[in-house]
Design a protein around this motif. Structure first.
Motif: not given
Length: 116
Positions: A22-25, A100-105, A109-113
């Protein structure tokens, strides 16, 4: 027409990241096709490091270009990842709006392994 959501998702998946589609979209919805191509190069430049080096510092304005890059790097660093091509990151960040910068961040923030 490229399916940027699918393409970037596949790259991140191959690198072992879990993330919010969703964040990527949301990010892709507000980027031009040129910026989406630059985002692909930026994501491709993420690689694993034993001791990643930081290149950016958080400034007083947390939503500034510099701060968003620093926070994104910090998130990657916590998982022993970093950017290998800062020219790709810099190119992507040229002329991004604050939104756009905030959407990138928000994506970072949602990244995990992913668990194996």
């Amino acid at each position: 027409m490229a399916d940027y959501l699918q393409e970037i998702s596949a790259i991140l998946y191959q690198k072992g990241f879990s993330f919010s589609r969703e964040s990527l979209n949301n990010l892709l919805d507000i980027l031009s096709d040129e910026k989406k191509e630059q985002l692909i190069r930026t994501v491709l430049s993420i690689r694993e490091y034993k001791s990643p080096k930081r290149h950016y510092m958080v400034s007083d304005d947390i939503e500034s270009r510099q701060s968003v890059l620093a926070l994104s790097e910090s998130i990657l660093e916590s998982q022993n990842f970093g950017f290998s091509r800062f020219d790709f990151v810099e190119e992507f960040f040229d002329d991004l709006t604050k939104e756009q910068r905030i959407a990138f961040l928000k994506l970072f923030i949602t990244f995990g392994k992913r668990g194996y």
